[in-house]
Design an enzyme around this catalytic site. Structure first.
Site, PDB file in Angstrom:
ATOM      1  N   HIS A 187       0.777  -1.147  -0.024  1.00  0.00           N
ATOM      2  CA  HIS A 187       0.083  -0.080  -0.103  1.00  0.00           C
ATOM      3  C   HIS A 187       0.947   1.275   0.036  1.00  0.00           C
ATOM      4  CE1 HIS A 187      -3.370  -2.458  -0.007  1.00  0.00           C
ATOM      5  NE2 HIS A 187      -3.509  -2.445   1.600  1.00  0.00           N
ATOM      6  N   HIS A 247      -9.504   1.963   0.055  1.00  0.00           N
ATOM      7  CA  HIS A 247      -9.605   0.785   0.873  1.00  0.00           C
ATOM      8  C   HIS A 247     -10.991   0.741   1.792  1.00  0.00           C
ATOM      9  CE1 HIS A 247      -7.992  -2.717   2.807  1.00  0.00           C
ATOM     10  NE2 HIS A 247      -6.653  -2.504   2.146  1.00  0.00           N
ATOM     11  N   GLU A 298     -11.527  -3.206  -3.319  1.00  0.00           N
ATOM     12  CA  GLU A 298     -10.688  -2.242  -3.773  1.00  0.00           C
ATOM     13  C   GLU A 298     -10.355  -2.362  -5.394  1.00  0.00           C
ATOM     14  OE1 GLU A 298      -7.030  -3.030  -1.139  1.00  0.00           O
ATOM     15  OE2 GLU A 298      -8.551  -4.350  -0.266  1.00  0.00           O
TER      16      GLU A 298
END
Ligand code: GLA
Length: 348
Positions: free
Chosen positions: A105, A179, A313
């Site tokens: 991420h 997210h 996502e």
């Protein structure tokens, strides 16, 4: 459309503002300037009962301390990059790593850990928040200075429209997502196992150790990953499938069919009657079903239980830069990056 703003907290001696967009149907979306994090989405159930259908922790302190990613703008690259390494134009790069030797991420100081600037706009049929951020060359190991914008737009048709736009001054990588975790019951004490999911997808990506993509895409037909017809999540999440057991649930990318498909995903929950319909121009969606208890924080005062929520996502396939056939996440100075994902809320 109504827009309100209030102070949510302080980050590095700077004020974090929470904006709330509200339409005339009782749907509202709140988001903060830290990480462009969505803090809640309130929608009515089939009886008009309004509740928050997303997961988030109660305080900025918990967000900063534990980085649960709930509702956050994720980037420069969502998902994992194996060993934090990639090649671009013949040059090798080593990114900052932050999970078992990989980059997850966007790295230790990904876009979700930054204070974005924001401006709001209200029109008759929609209201929006435009978040803007500059990610400097070298941050988390990435080349290029990156100008990123993400717009959250709430419409009178109960749509949350996310639009990412980005420019870079040198070739770099960019594969953002949001997210968000949904729990359509509106009750954090109820797991999402009896939510029903339908996906316009016939292939999914398999995972190896460290939750890394294997680089293989498998047919989902007739497997636990087949959501071509509406299916309760428990039939997948609790299955003995060799790809699901190790993760104790879903944490996989699903390749999305877009040809002639009006929508890419439909998530619904029978008791509340709530439904989320997702359309996107992204090639895939990672579905993570929050597979273990997160005991470092609480959600609405309750423990963050397994299966408390699920993510949708939307993104290019994870670790695409390291797997031929996984798509192109390179961004070059002569290009402008665009992606759009819409979640529409209604009841059945
Ligand atoms: C993504 C990953 C999961 C997990 C969550 C964050 O969904 O695929 O493995 O790391 O982010 O908790």
């Amino acid at each position: 459309m109504q827009i309100t703003a209030k102070t949510f907290g302080m980050f590095q001696n700077q004020e974090v503002t929470e904006y709330t967009l509200t339409n005339t149907n009782g749907v509202s979306l709140s988001a903060i300037t830290y990480g462009a994090i969505v803090t809640k989405i309130m929608t009515p159930d089939k009886n008009g009962q309004i509740a928050d259908i997303t997961l988030n922790v109660e305080s900025l302190e918990d967000m900063v301390a534990h980085r649960p990613f709930y509702g956050a703008a994720i980037g420069r690259v969502a998902g994992r990059i194996t060993d934090g390494q990639f090649e671009l134009d013949g040059q090798s790069y080593q990114l900052d790593v932050n999970e078992k030797g990989n980059q997850l991420h966007g790295g230790p100081s990904g876009l979700d850990t930054k204070l974005w600037s924001a401006e709001t706009k209200s029109e008759d049929d929609a209201a929006s928040i435009l978040f803007t951020l500059t990610s400097l060359e070298g941050e988390n190991g990435y080349p290029g200075n990156l100008e990123v914008q993400v717009e959250y737009r709430l419409t009178e048709k109960n749509e949350w429209i996310i639009q990412y736009t980005a420019k870079t001054d040198k070739p770099t990588l960019f594969n953002p997502t949001n997210h968000i975790y949904f729990n359509l019951t509106g009750d954090i004490k109820q797991p999402i196992l009896d939510h029903t999911l339908q996906l316009a997808s016939t292939k999914y990506g398999t995972l190896a150790d460290r939750n890394l993509p294997t680089g293989k895409l498998e047919d989902s037909k007739g497997t636990a990953f087949d959501f071509s017809e509406p299916k309760r999540l428990r039939e997948a999440v609790l299955s003995d499938d060799s790809q699901i057991k190790p993760a104790s649930g879903l944490d996989h990318p699903f390749v999305l069919d877009q040809k002639d498909q009006p929508v890419q995903a439909i998530l619904s929950e029978i008791n509340s009657g709530r439904r989320v319909t997702m359309t996107t121009n992204e090639e895939s969606v990672v579905i993570f079903t929050h597979n273990k208890v997160m005991d470092a924080y609480t959600i609405k005062g309750e423990p963050a239980q397994p299966y408390a929520g699920l993510t949708l996502e939307t993104q290019a396939l994870p670790d695409a830069i390291n797997h031929p056939g996984f798509g192109n996440i390179e961004l070059r100075p002569e290009e402008t990056y665009h992606s759009q994902t819409t979640y529409r809320f209604d009841t059945i």
